[in-house]
Motif scaffolding. Structure first.
Motif, PDB file in Angstrom:
ATOM      1  N   SER A  10     -78.090  24.127 150.018  1.00 27.85           N
ATOM      2  CA  SER A  10     -78.552  23.034 149.161  1.00 27.85           C
ATOM      3  C   SER A  10     -77.676  22.831 147.936  1.00 27.85           C
ATOM      4  O   SER A  10     -77.836  21.829 147.227  1.00 27.85           O
ATOM      5  CB  SER A  10     -79.996  23.295 148.713  1.00 27.85           C
ATOM      6  OG  SER A  10     -80.092  24.527 148.016  1.00 27.85           O
ATOM      7  N   PRO A  13     -74.226  19.499 147.245  1.00 28.42           N
ATOM      8  CA  PRO A  13     -74.050  18.322 146.381  1.00 28.42           C
ATOM      9  C   PRO A  13     -73.518  18.663 144.997  1.00 28.42           C
ATOM     10  O   PRO A  13     -72.667  17.939 144.454  1.00 28.42           O
ATOM     11  CB  PRO A  13     -75.455  17.724 146.315  1.00 28.42           C
ATOM     12  CG  PRO A  13     -76.106  18.156 147.587  1.00 28.42           C
ATOM     13  CD  PRO A  13     -75.597  19.550 147.804  1.00 28.42           C
ATOM     14  N   GLU A  40     -75.828  13.878 147.551  1.00 30.29           N
ATOM     15  CA  GLU A  40     -76.867  14.316 148.490  1.00 30.29           C
ATOM     16  C   GLU A  40     -76.889  13.452 149.742  1.00 30.29           C
ATOM     17  O   GLU A  40     -77.087  13.965 150.858  1.00 30.29           O
ATOM     18  CB  GLU A  40     -78.249  14.287 147.815  1.00 30.29           C
ATOM     19  CG  GLU A  40     -78.509  15.423 146.857  1.00 30.29           C
ATOM     20  CD  GLU A  40     -77.996  15.164 145.447  1.00 30.29           C
ATOM     21  OE1 GLU A  40     -78.107  16.055 144.597  1.00 30.29           O
ATOM     22  OE2 GLU A  40     -77.478  14.040 145.210  1.00 30.29           O
ATOM     23  N   THR A  43     -74.045  14.498 151.956  1.00 29.21           N
ATOM     24  CA  THR A  43     -74.302  15.833 152.495  1.00 29.21           C
ATOM     25  C   THR A  43     -75.287  15.761 153.653  1.00 29.21           C
ATOM     26  O   THR A  43     -75.103  16.410 154.692  1.00 29.21           O
ATOM     27  CB  THR A  43     -74.856  16.761 151.398  1.00 29.21           C
ATOM     28  OG1 THR A  43     -73.872  16.916 150.371  1.00 29.21           O
ATOM     29  CG2 THR A  43     -75.191  18.137 151.959  1.00 29.21           C
ATOM     30  N   ALA A  44     -76.337  14.959 153.496  1.00 32.18           N
ATOM     31  CA  ALA A  44     -77.334  14.823 154.553  1.00 32.18           C
ATOM     32  C   ALA A  44     -76.728  14.167 155.799  1.00 32.18           C
ATOM     33  O   ALA A  44     -76.955  14.618 156.932  1.00 32.18           O
ATOM     34  CB  ALA A  44     -78.520  14.010 154.052  1.00 32.18           C
ATOM     35  N   ARG A  48     -75.947  17.291 157.974  1.00 31.56           N
ATOM     36  CA  ARG A  48     -77.245  17.562 158.591  1.00 31.56           C
ATOM     37  C   ARG A  48     -77.623  16.588 159.700  1.00 31.56           C
ATOM     38  O   ARG A  48     -78.680  16.745 160.309  1.00 31.56           O
ATOM     39  CB  ARG A  48     -78.338  17.550 157.517  1.00 31.56           C
ATOM     40  CG  ARG A  48     -78.189  18.652 156.484  1.00 31.56           C
ATOM     41  CD  ARG A  48     -79.386  18.754 155.572  1.00 31.56           C
ATOM     42  NE  ARG A  48     -79.335  19.962 154.754  1.00 31.56           N
ATOM     43  CZ  ARG A  48     -80.306  20.356 153.953  1.00 31.56           C
ATOM     44  NH1 ARG A  48     -81.414  19.646 153.869  1.00 31.56           N
ATOM     45  NH2 ARG A  48     -80.178  21.467 153.242  1.00 31.56           N
ATOM     46  N   HIS A 204     -81.621  11.777 145.803  1.00 30.68           N
ATOM     47  CA  HIS A 204     -81.138  13.085 145.361  1.00 30.68           C
ATOM     48  C   HIS A 204     -81.959  14.222 145.963  1.00 30.68           C
ATOM     49  O   HIS A 204     -81.835  15.367 145.537  1.00 30.68           O
ATOM     50  CB  HIS A 204     -81.157  13.163 143.839  1.00 30.68           C
ATOM     51  CG  HIS A 204     -80.215  12.205 143.178  1.00 30.68           C
ATOM     52  ND1 HIS A 204     -78.866  12.179 143.454  1.00 30.68           N
ATOM     53  CD2 HIS A 204     -80.437  11.212 142.272  1.00 30.68           C
ATOM     54  CE1 HIS A 204     -78.291  11.225 142.736  1.00 30.68           C
ATOM     55  NE2 HIS A 204     -79.215  10.616 142.024  1.00 30.68           N
ATOM     56  N   ASP A 205     -82.797  13.886 146.955  1.00 32.60           N
ATOM     57  CA  ASP A 205     -83.629  14.883 147.627  1.00 32.60           C
ATOM     58  C   ASP A 205     -83.133  15.066 149.055  1.00 32.60           C
ATOM     59  O   ASP A 205     -83.346  14.203 149.905  1.00 32.60           O
ATOM     60  CB  ASP A 205     -85.092  14.427 147.609  1.00 32.60           C
ATOM     61  CG  ASP A 205     -86.059  15.478 148.118  1.00 32.60           C
ATOM     62  OD1 ASP A 205     -85.796  16.080 149.184  1.00 32.60           O
ATOM     63  OD2 ASP A 205     -87.086  15.708 147.458  1.00 32.60           O
ATOM     64  N   LEU A 206     -82.471  16.196 149.318  1.00 35.12           N
ATOM     65  CA  LEU A 206     -81.906  16.439 150.645  1.00 35.12           C
ATOM     66  C   LEU A 206     -82.969  16.443 151.737  1.00 35.12           C
ATOM     67  O   LEU A 206     -82.730  15.968 152.855  1.00 35.12           O
ATOM     68  CB  LEU A 206     -81.156  17.771 150.659  1.00 35.12           C
ATOM     69  CG  LEU A 206     -79.683  17.756 150.267  1.00 35.12           C
ATOM     70  CD1 LEU A 206     -79.133  19.185 150.229  1.00 35.12           C
ATOM     71  CD2 LEU A 206     -78.862  16.916 151.232  1.00 35.12           C
ATOM     72  N   LEU A 209     -84.047  12.833 152.552  1.00 34.74           N
ATOM     73  CA  LEU A 209     -82.960  12.158 153.261  1.00 34.74           C
ATOM     74  C   LEU A 209     -82.855  12.637 154.704  1.00 34.74           C
ATOM     75  O   LEU A 209     -82.707  11.830 155.633  1.00 34.74           O
ATOM     76  CB  LEU A 209     -81.637  12.408 152.535  1.00 34.74           C
ATOM     77  CG  LEU A 209     -81.451  11.673 151.209  1.00 34.74           C
ATOM     78  CD1 LEU A 209     -80.351  12.332 150.385  1.00 34.74           C
ATOM     79  CD2 LEU A 209     -81.105  10.203 151.455  1.00 34.74           C
ATOM     80  N   THR A 210     -82.937  13.942 154.907  1.00 35.18           N
ATOM     81  CA  THR A 210     -82.818  14.502 156.251  1.00 35.18           C
ATOM     82  C   THR A 210     -83.967  14.034 157.137  1.00 35.18           C
ATOM     83  O   THR A 210     -83.755  13.652 158.299  1.00 35.18           O
ATOM     84  CB  THR A 210     -82.780  16.038 156.193  1.00 35.18           C
ATOM     85  OG1 THR A 210     -81.699  16.459 155.354  1.00 35.18           O
ATOM     86  CG2 THR A 210     -82.594  16.630 157.580  1.00 35.18           C
ATOM     87  N   THR A 227     -80.873   6.304 143.583  1.00 33.27           N
ATOM     88  CA  THR A 227     -80.041   7.324 142.955  1.00 33.27           C
ATOM     89  C   THR A 227     -79.651   6.927 141.542  1.00 33.27           C
ATOM     90  O   THR A 227     -79.921   5.812 141.091  1.00 33.27           O
ATOM     91  CB  THR A 227     -78.751   7.564 143.763  1.00 33.27           C
ATOM     92  OG1 THR A 227     -77.946   6.375 143.700  1.00 33.27           O
ATOM     93  CG2 THR A 227     -79.040   7.928 145.209  1.00 33.27           C
TER      94      THR A 227
END
Length: 263
Positions: A10, A13, A40, A43-44, A48, A204-206, A209-210, A227
């Motif tokens: 985590s 980001p 984020e 990254t997702a 992910r 901004h919440d992984l 988003l995932t 964001t």
């Protein structure tokens, strides 16, 4: 050779934002706010969701490549040493994306063309029956352009269920806040009216988003990710917009120290 996405740590980001400060700080100015707002999200998507060698990835706003590089290094998709050449003549890491940009399948020069390209990939994948997914990363500023909505109608008409659009809604574009230049809200309602599955998340919440990326639906889906282009950093307090900023040694060090403290 293809591979499935992994659940990367985590802190990716935050480390990506540090990479962004290093890159933009090395040339003294650039698109740093995009790194802060989209770390984020990327990254997702890249760490992910997307399957390397199988799925397609379109980065519609080409000035977001700095953010993409910053994340790709943390995911092992780019050599960290390449960051040292960022923005230099002949470097593979250009400050604005082009046909030479690594990692992504396509990035655009003119804004708002990425969704159309993603639709082309999704249609081709359907015809080839390859089971591939297509993700288009877009921005709220691009919602001001007509081509986006033409593409939206087309995708819904063809029920492109393997197509996902993720929007970085940081209320920032070159002429000022998106909400000042052109009213585009309510975005979720508009996309639903155009025949898409639409959800709004904290960008901004992984986890959010995932989960949104992995939603199984029978139509194209759009994720409206809210964001901030300053990511709540004290070093940027009082700065309304970080779309394109100058960064001297003092600001670079302040940002680096503050981000390091978040790890």
């Amino acid at each position: 050779m293809s591979s499935s996405p992994s659940a990367y740590p985590s802190d990716v980001p935050t480390r990506a934002r540090l990479n962004g400060v290093q890159m933009v700080g090395s040339v003294g100015l650039g698109y740093l706010g995009q790194v802060f707002s989209a770390a984020e999200i990327l990254t997702a998507i890249m760490g992910r969701y997307l399957r390397t060698g199988v799925d397609r990835f379109v980065l519609s706003p080409s000035h977001y490549v700095t953010a993409m590089y910053a994340v790709a290094v943390e995911l092992g998709q780019l050599d960290r040493q390449t960051l040292d050449s960022y923005g230099e003549d002949g470097s593979p890491l250009e400050t604005i994306g082009s046909e030479r940009t690594p990692v992504v399948d396509f990035t655009c020069g003119s804004l708002a063309q990425g969704l159309s390209v993603g639709i082309g990939y999704a249609l081709a994948n359907r015809l080839a029956a390859e089971g591939a997914r297509t993700v288009v990363f877009g921005s709220d500023g691009e919602m001001e352009e007509g081509q986006t909505w033409e593409a939206a109608m087309f995708a819904a008409h063809h029920a492109l269920r393997d197509l996902t659009l993720v929007l970085d809604c940081n209320d920032s574009q070159v002429d000022g806040p998106v909400s000042f230049v052109t009213t585009i809200e309510p975005l979720v309602d508009k996309w639903q009216a155009f025949g898409w599955d639409a959800v709004e998340v904290d960008g901004h919440d992984l986890g959010e988003l995932t989960d949104a990326l992995n939603r199984e639906v029978d139509k194209p889906k759009v994720i409206v990710a809210r964001t901030s282009a300053t990511a709540g950093l004290d070093a940027l307090e009082g700065l309304d917009d970080a779309h394109f900023i100058k960064i001297d040694g003092a600001l670079r060090d302040s940002l680096s120290d503050e981000l390091a403290g978040r790890l």
